[in-house]
Write a protein that holds these residues in place. Structure first.
Motif, PDB file in Angstrom:
ATOM      1  N   GLU A  25      98.312 100.607 115.107  1.00 42.75           N
ATOM      2  CA  GLU A  25      97.246 101.415 115.841  1.00 42.75           C
ATOM      3  C   GLU A  25      96.528 101.457 115.529  1.00 42.75           C
ATOM      4  N   ASP A  85      92.614 103.173 116.657  1.00 45.96           N
ATOM      5  CA  ASP A  85      91.092 104.320 116.943  1.00 45.96           C
ATOM      6  C   ASP A  85      89.957 103.529 117.206  1.00 45.96           C
ATOM      7  N   ILE A 142     103.940 101.730 124.661  1.00 47.82           N
ATOM      8  CA  ILE A 142     103.491 102.158 123.636  1.00 47.82           C
ATOM      9  C   ILE A 142     102.921 100.608 122.496  1.00 47.82           C
ATOM     10  N   VAL A 177      95.546 106.260 124.264  1.00 45.71           N
ATOM     11  CA  VAL A 177      96.488 108.024 124.320  1.00 45.71           C
ATOM     12  C   VAL A 177      95.677 108.962 123.885  1.00 45.71           C
ATOM     13  N   GLU A 178      95.571 110.487 124.363  1.00 45.17           N
ATOM     14  CA  GLU A 178      94.470 110.781 123.456  1.00 45.17           C
ATOM     15  C   GLU A 178      95.441 111.835 122.711  1.00 45.17           C
ATOM     16  N   ARG A 179      95.542 111.589 120.940  1.00 46.71           N
ATOM     17  CA  ARG A 179      96.394 111.898 119.930  1.00 46.71           C
ATOM     18  C   ARG A 179      95.249 112.853 119.168  1.00 46.71           C
ATOM     19  N   PRO A 180      96.094 113.393 118.577  1.00 46.98           N
ATOM     20  CA  PRO A 180      95.447 114.777 117.302  1.00 46.98           C
ATOM     21  C   PRO A 180      95.897 114.642 116.446  1.00 46.98           C
ATOM     22  N   MET A 181      94.707 113.425 115.090  1.00 46.46           N
ATOM     23  CA  MET A 181      95.003 113.049 113.799  1.00 46.46           C
ATOM     24  C   MET A 181      93.880 113.871 113.228  1.00 46.46           C
ATOM     25  N   VAL A 192      90.941 115.554 118.052  1.00 44.66           N
ATOM     26  CA  VAL A 192      91.404 114.984 119.140  1.00 44.66           C
ATOM     27  C   VAL A 192      90.922 113.043 118.921  1.00 44.66           C
ATOM     28  N   ARG A 193      91.605 112.243 119.036  1.00 42.42           N
ATOM     29  CA  ARG A 193      91.089 110.499 119.450  1.00 42.42           C
ATOM     30  C   ARG A 193      91.405 110.016 119.761  1.00 42.42           C
ATOM     31  N   LYS A 194      90.994 108.365 120.941  1.00 40.12           N
ATOM     32  CA  LYS A 194      91.772 107.434 121.114  1.00 40.12           C
ATOM     33  C   LYS A 194      92.549 106.936 121.347  1.00 40.12           C
ATOM     34  N   MET A 195      93.808 106.465 120.973  1.00 37.46           N
ATOM     35  CA  MET A 195      94.383 105.848 120.407  1.00 37.46           C
ATOM     36  C   MET A 195      94.927 104.463 121.166  1.00 37.46           C
TER      37      MET A 195
END
Length: 424
Positions: free
Chosen positions: A226, A228, A352, A372-376, A384-387
């Motif tokens: 994964e 960032d 994914i 995808v944007e996900r809370p990190m 919120v980061r782009k992962m």
């Protein structure tokens, strides 16, 4: 009158046999010099076989999908004069063609394609009443489009040269309400019992053979990490805003190519080819990145040569040029060979995780999944980061698991701190 025999030419590179993909003529057709008679498929590209003479086709030497040896009789043409039937029959000159989509109608109906009808025979208006066995002139892409839309090409007026049917003609036909698309909505719920058998020939056969060969010969293993990509995406947006109008827009791919180039400096064993018959590993200093590209005829891998010497914009322009050439069937054999490592991406459809198949004889392929944007959690705070995941595969006969993991981690570090992409 005499007979001119055209033999399957020697296309070079040690090729002993080729696959006859499609005929452009049939017995009884009159042909002229330089008219394309057939397409044949080598391991790398589709090649046109032109006629060296004027005359009448009297015999065809094979059927579409048949594998023919170099030097075997391809076609016989009746000509004025003595011909060459009693001589050794020099091969017809070969015009190397970019990879082109297979002629869909020739695959489905298994009968050869007729020579183009003269323009005077083409009627005016949105619809043409051709004979049932008359084959209108159209490109492979137009034939496939018509097949997908359920349109009979013989009913469509062609506005191109010599009555060639264009994409615009299909649009005009649909606008007139003549296609199957105008059927009642209720037809969508009707029971269907039709079947269609499509021979696996041409490019699809080559793809199937290469994929099967790769999975049988290489010891695949995959590694997923994964990443960032927030920072590199911000940099990309900034560069596009500042230089996009003059230098062109950047996608994420040239950043990935640059990250691979920099990471490979410390992992030369990954930028390699493995000859498993000779048991020899060749490590290469040049980084020739294959960019997996989906075209109408299947998956193709045009090559960005010497990526190690290219800037972001140079890489971006070359990726765009090669992708367009591949999708339009204009990529040459040289542009489709010679890669040392492959980058594959499905863009927004990347999912994914994936398990990409190696492009032998390479020993590594890097697969890009969707962003995808996900809370990190960063320093105790939820942000919120782009992962994005990288799903990559390696040949375990050559690449150890630890080296593969460290290589992907190096790419991750470069993309998460994008300034380091440009520090020597």
């Amino acid at each position: 009158m005499g007979t001119h025999v055209i033999k399957m030419p020697d296309i070079g590179e040690g090729i002993a046999e080729v696959e006859l993909s499609v005929w452009h003529v049939k017995v009884g057709d009159m042909v002229v010099e330089d008219q394309v008679l057939a397409d044949v498929m080598t391991d790398k590209a589709m090649v046109d076989i032109p006629s060296p003479v004027h005359g009448k086709v009297i015999a065809l030497g094979g059927q579409p999908g048949e594998v023919m040896a170099v030097g075997s009789v391809l076609i016989s043409i009746e000509v004025e004069g003595a011909g060459n039937v009693k001589e050794s029959a020099q091969p017809a000159p070969v015009k190397e063609a970019p990879v082109a989509a297979p002629k869909i109608e020739a695959v489905v109906e298994s009968k050869p394609v007729a020579a183009p009808a003269p323009k005077a025979a083409v009627c005016q208006g949105p619809m043409v009443a051709r004979q049932a066995d008359e084959r209108p002139l159209a490109s492979p892409a137009v034939r496939k489009h018509a097949l997908d839309l359920g349109i009979q090409l013989r009913l469509v007026r062609g506005s191109g040269p010599a009555g060639r049917v264009l994409h615009e003609d299909l649009d005009a036909y649909l606008a007139q309400g003549q296609s199957n698309a105008s059927a009642p909505v209720a037809a969508a719920y009707a029971q269907r019992t039709d079947e269609q058998q499509i021979p696996v020939i041409g490019m699809r056969r080559k793809i199937a053979q290469r994929m099967q060969d790769a999975t049988q010969r290489a010891a695949h293993f995959s590694y997923v990490e994964e990443i960032d990509v927030t920072a590199v995406e911000e940099l990309r947006a900034h560069l596009n805003e500042k230089h996009g109008a003059t230098r062109g827009k950047l996608t994420l791919l040239p950043f990935l190519v640059r990250a691979m180039v920099v990471a490979l400096r410390d992992f030369p064993q990954i930028n390699a080819r493995y000859d498993d018959e000779a048991q020899v590993i060749t490590r290469l200093g040049a980084v020739h990145v294959g960019i997996a590209t989906q075209a109408d005829i299947g998956l193709m891998v045009p090559v960005v040569r010497h990526a190690e010497a290219r800037s972001l914009w140079d890489s971006a322009a070359e990726i765009a040029r090669l992708a367009t050439a591949a999708r339009n069937g204009k990529a040459s054999r040289d542009e489709l060979s010679g890669s040392t490592i492959t980058l594959t991406s499905l863009g927004a459809l990347g999912g994914i995780v994936s398990t990409p198949v190696l492009n032998l004889p390479e020993v590594a392929i890097v697969g890009v999944n969707k962003i995808v944007e996900r809370p990190m959690v960063i320093k105790g705070q939820i942000v919120v980061r782009k992962m994005m995941n990288l799903s990559s595969s390696f040949d375990h006969r050559v690449v150890d698991g630890m080296d593969a993991a460290l290589f992907i981690q190096a790419i991750r570090g470069l993309l998460e701190q994008p300034a380091t992409l440009f520090v020597d």
